[in-house]
Design a protein around this motif. Structure first.
Motif, PDB file in Angstrom:
ATOM      1  N   ILE A 145       0.858  -1.182   0.000  1.00 44.56           N
ATOM      2  CA  ILE A 145       0.000   0.000   0.000  1.00 44.56           C
ATOM      3  C   ILE A 145       0.893   1.231   0.000  1.00 44.56           C
ATOM      4  N   SER A 146       0.692   2.097  -0.968  1.00 37.46           N
ATOM      5  CA  SER A 146       1.532   3.287  -1.082  1.00 37.46           C
ATOM      6  C   SER A 146       0.679   4.540  -1.197  1.00 37.46           C
ATOM      7  N   ASN A 147       1.228   5.628  -0.666  1.00 40.11           N
ATOM      8  CA  ASN A 147       0.595   6.949  -0.741  1.00 40.11           C
ATOM      9  C   ASN A 147      -0.800   6.979  -0.127  1.00 40.11           C
ATOM     10  N   TYR A 148      -1.003   6.156   0.914  1.00 45.47           N
ATOM     11  CA  TYR A 148      -2.298   6.184   1.597  1.00 45.47           C
ATOM     12  C   TYR A 148      -2.459   7.525   2.309  1.00 45.47           C
ATOM     13  N   PRO A 149      -3.612   8.186   2.161  1.00 48.74           N
ATOM     14  CA  PRO A 149      -3.804   9.508   2.776  1.00 48.74           C
ATOM     15  C   PRO A 149      -4.046   9.409   4.275  1.00 48.74           C
ATOM     16  N   GLY A 150      -3.011   9.074   4.995  1.00 46.69           N
ATOM     17  CA  GLY A 150      -3.082   8.903   6.437  1.00 46.69           C
ATOM     18  C   GLY A 150      -1.774   8.323   6.935  1.00 46.69           C
ATOM     19  N   SER A 151      -1.776   7.820   8.147  1.00 56.33           N
ATOM     20  CA  SER A 151      -0.559   7.311   8.765  1.00 56.33           C
ATOM     21  C   SER A 151      -0.238   5.901   8.284  1.00 56.33           C
ATOM     22  N   ASP A 152       0.997   5.462   8.581  1.00 56.95           N
ATOM     23  CA  ASP A 152       1.371   4.078   8.294  1.00 56.95           C
ATOM     24  C   ASP A 152       0.466   3.112   9.057  1.00 56.95           C
ATOM     25  N   GLN A 153       0.102   3.478  10.270  1.00 54.24           N
ATOM     26  CA  GLN A 153      -0.760   2.609  11.072  1.00 54.24           C
ATOM     27  C   GLN A 153      -2.113   2.402  10.392  1.00 54.24           C
ATOM     28  N   GLY A 168      -0.982  -4.653  -5.294  1.00 54.00           N
ATOM     29  CA  GLY A 168      -0.501  -3.291  -5.099  1.00 54.00           C
ATOM     30  C   GLY A 168      -1.649  -2.297  -5.117  1.00 54.00           C
ATOM     31  N   ILE A 169      -1.667  -1.398  -4.140  1.00 54.72           N
ATOM     32  CA  ILE A 169      -2.699  -0.362  -4.064  1.00 54.72           C
ATOM     33  C   ILE A 169      -2.008   0.975  -3.865  1.00 54.72           C
ATOM     34  N   ASP A 170      -2.072   1.818  -4.876  1.00 56.24           N
ATOM     35  CA  ASP A 170      -1.433   3.134  -4.841  1.00 56.24           C
ATOM     36  C   ASP A 170      -2.525   4.195  -4.870  1.00 56.24           C
ATOM     37  N   PHE A 171      -2.580   5.009  -3.814  1.00 58.02           N
ATOM     38  CA  PHE A 171      -3.624   6.030  -3.723  1.00 58.02           C
ATOM     39  C   PHE A 171      -3.252   7.323  -4.434  1.00 58.02           C
ATOM     40  N   GLY A 172      -2.059   7.395  -5.008  1.00 60.21           N
ATOM     41  CA  GLY A 172      -1.662   8.586  -5.751  1.00 60.21           C
ATOM     42  C   GLY A 172      -0.902   9.565  -4.878  1.00 60.21           C
ATOM     43  N   THR A 173       0.001  10.298  -5.480  1.00 63.32           N
ATOM     44  CA  THR A 173       0.900  11.167  -4.714  1.00 63.32           C
ATOM     45  C   THR A 173       0.231  12.424  -4.193  1.00 63.32           C
ATOM     46  N   SER A 174      -0.962  12.737  -4.661  1.00 68.46           N
ATOM     47  CA  SER A 174      -1.604  13.993  -4.258  1.00 68.46           C
ATOM     48  C   SER A 174      -2.695  13.785  -3.219  1.00 68.46           C
ATOM     49  N   THR A 222      -9.761   8.850  -5.811  1.00 72.85           N
ATOM     50  CA  THR A 222      -9.771   9.431  -7.157  1.00 72.85           C
ATOM     51  C   THR A 222      -8.572   8.984  -7.981  1.00 72.85           C
ATOM     52  N   ASN A 223      -7.404   8.957  -7.351  1.00 69.26           N
ATOM     53  CA  ASN A 223      -6.172   8.603  -8.063  1.00 69.26           C
ATOM     54  C   ASN A 223      -5.719   7.173  -7.787  1.00 69.26           C
ATOM     55  N   MET A 224      -6.581   6.374  -7.182  1.00 70.52           N
ATOM     56  CA  MET A 224      -6.183   5.032  -6.761  1.00 70.52           C
ATOM     57  C   MET A 224      -5.959   4.103  -7.953  1.00 70.52           C
ATOM     58  N   ILE A 225      -4.858   3.374  -7.882  1.00 72.76           N
ATOM     59  CA  ILE A 225      -4.536   2.354  -8.877  1.00 72.76           C
ATOM     60  C   ILE A 225      -4.356   1.028  -8.142  1.00 72.76           C
ATOM     61  N   ILE A 226      -5.028  -0.009  -8.616  1.00 70.44           N
ATOM     62  CA  ILE A 226      -4.899  -1.343  -8.027  1.00 70.44           C
ATOM     63  C   ILE A 226      -4.206  -2.249  -9.035  1.00 70.44           C
ATOM     64  N   LYS A 227      -3.218  -2.989  -8.549  1.00 65.69           N
ATOM     65  CA  LYS A 227      -2.509  -3.935  -9.407  1.00 65.69           C
ATOM     66  C   LYS A 227      -2.580  -5.331  -8.801  1.00 65.69           C
ATOM     67  N   LEU A 228      -2.641  -6.319  -9.670  1.00 67.12           N
ATOM     68  CA  LEU A 228      -2.606  -7.720  -9.263  1.00 67.12           C
ATOM     69  C   LEU A 228      -1.583  -8.425 -10.141  1.00 67.12           C
ATOM     70  N   GLY A 229      -0.587  -9.011  -9.506  1.00 60.80           N
ATOM     71  CA  GLY A 229       0.470  -9.656 -10.274  1.00 60.80           C
ATOM     72  C   GLY A 229       1.228  -8.688 -11.162  1.00 60.80           C
ATOM     73  N   GLY A 230       1.302  -7.429 -10.744  1.00 65.21           N
ATOM     74  CA  GLY A 230       2.003  -6.415 -11.519  1.00 65.21           C
ATOM     75  C   GLY A 230       1.176  -5.776 -12.617  1.00 65.21           C
ATOM     76  N   ARG A 231      -0.002  -6.314 -12.902  1.00 59.99           N
ATOM     77  CA  ARG A 231      -0.871  -5.764 -13.950  1.00 59.99           C
ATOM     78  C   ARG A 231      -1.897  -4.824 -13.328  1.00 59.99           C
ATOM     79  N   THR A 232      -2.081  -3.666 -13.942  1.00 57.55           N
ATOM     80  CA  THR A 232      -3.092  -2.716 -13.480  1.00 57.55           C
ATOM     81  C   THR A 232      -4.481  -3.266 -13.779  1.00 57.55           C
ATOM     82  N   ILE A 233      -5.303  -3.364 -12.733  1.00 56.23           N
ATOM     83  CA  ILE A 233      -6.664  -3.876 -12.911  1.00 56.23           C
ATOM     84  C   ILE A 233      -7.721  -2.819 -12.599  1.00 56.23           C
TER      85      ILE A 233
END
Length: 248
Positions: free
Chosen positions: A99-107, A211-217, A158-169
């Motif tokens: 999980i990357s760029n989650y809009p909150g704490s690591d916890q 992989g779950i990326d919430f986006g850098t913004s 809004t900017n969330m990208i989910i990947k499974l096995g390296g492929r964007t789904i």
């Protein structure tokens, strides 16, 4: 019963490295959060959880040695934590949830990762090598829905990208799936990560990669941005059998 805080385990780490008690405690706490507190097999916590680090202070050290020492402690803890999941009751797949760029704490990001790892429907799908992307999205949405209102959820994803096995789904608010070839590719990824019958343990270190990326913004009001990795396992008939037949 494998779920933070921490898992059903007793872990003792010994070193001759000379280090102050408070500094060692700080290093160990960080390592535990990134390892033993970032795994789950079945979401069931235990009363028997201990991680201890002891130093004999027999080897002299300097300040510039601390970074290497801290890295070594983290590597040891993460390796042991990974082995716990791979050796879980009935485990046939290990999930690695980044999980990357989650809009909150690591916890908070870690709580999301554990919620995904503990989704019974997703765990069953992975056990059957079924790339059921809807169950993954549902696990994410269920967690966010318990914490946020609809408007806040939309802004966070809004900017969330989910990947499974390296492929964007999933991207731009919708699934990105094109036919049977993609489904076969994702299913093969799970098959390749499967832990079969084996004489030696472990046969391999492959995982079902999520992989779950919430986006850098998408930082929250405090400016925090969570980046964590959580390990989980699937849910198999063997797990049910082991725990159904168990007698204390």
């Amino acid at each position: 019963m494998i779920e933070p805080n921490m898992a059903t385990m007793l872990s003792y780490i010994f070193t001759d490295f000379t280090i102050e008690k408070k500094r060692l405690q700080s290093i160990l706490t960080h390592a535990v959060n990134e390892s033993f507190n970032s795994i789950s097999v079945d979401g069931s916590e235990s009363t028997s959880d201990t991680v201890v680090a002891l130093s004999s202070n027999q080897i002299e050290s300097e300040e510039n040695d601390l970074a290497e020492f801290e890295s070594a402690i983290l590597e040891i803890c993460q390796g042991l934590a990974s082995d716990i999941v791979r050796n879980g009751e009935g485990t046939s797949h290990v999930m690695r949830i980044d999980i990357s760029n989650y809009p909150g704490s690591d916890q908070e990001a870690r709580m999301l990762g554990r919620s995904i790892a503990n989704s019974a429907l997703l765990k069953c799908a992975i056990a059957g090598n079924d790339p059921n992307t809807g169950r993954l999205a549902s696990a994410i949405g269920s967690f966010l829905g318990r914490l946020e209102d609809a408007g806040t959820i939309e802004s966070k994803t809004t900017n969330m990208i989910i990947k499974l096995g390296g492929r964007t789904i999933f991207k731009n608010g919708k699934f990105v799936l094109e036919g049977d070839d993609v489904e076969n590719e994702l299913s093969q990824h799970m098959i390749d990560a499967q832990l079969g019958e084996q004489d030696e343990y472990p046969k391999h270190q492959r995982c079902v990669e999520i992989g779950i990326d919430f986006g850098t913004s998408t930082k929250d009001d405090s400016g925090e941005c969570g980046n964590v990795t959580v390990l989980g396992s699937d849910l198999t008939a063997e797990y049910v059998s082991v725990n159904a037949d168990y007698r204390s």
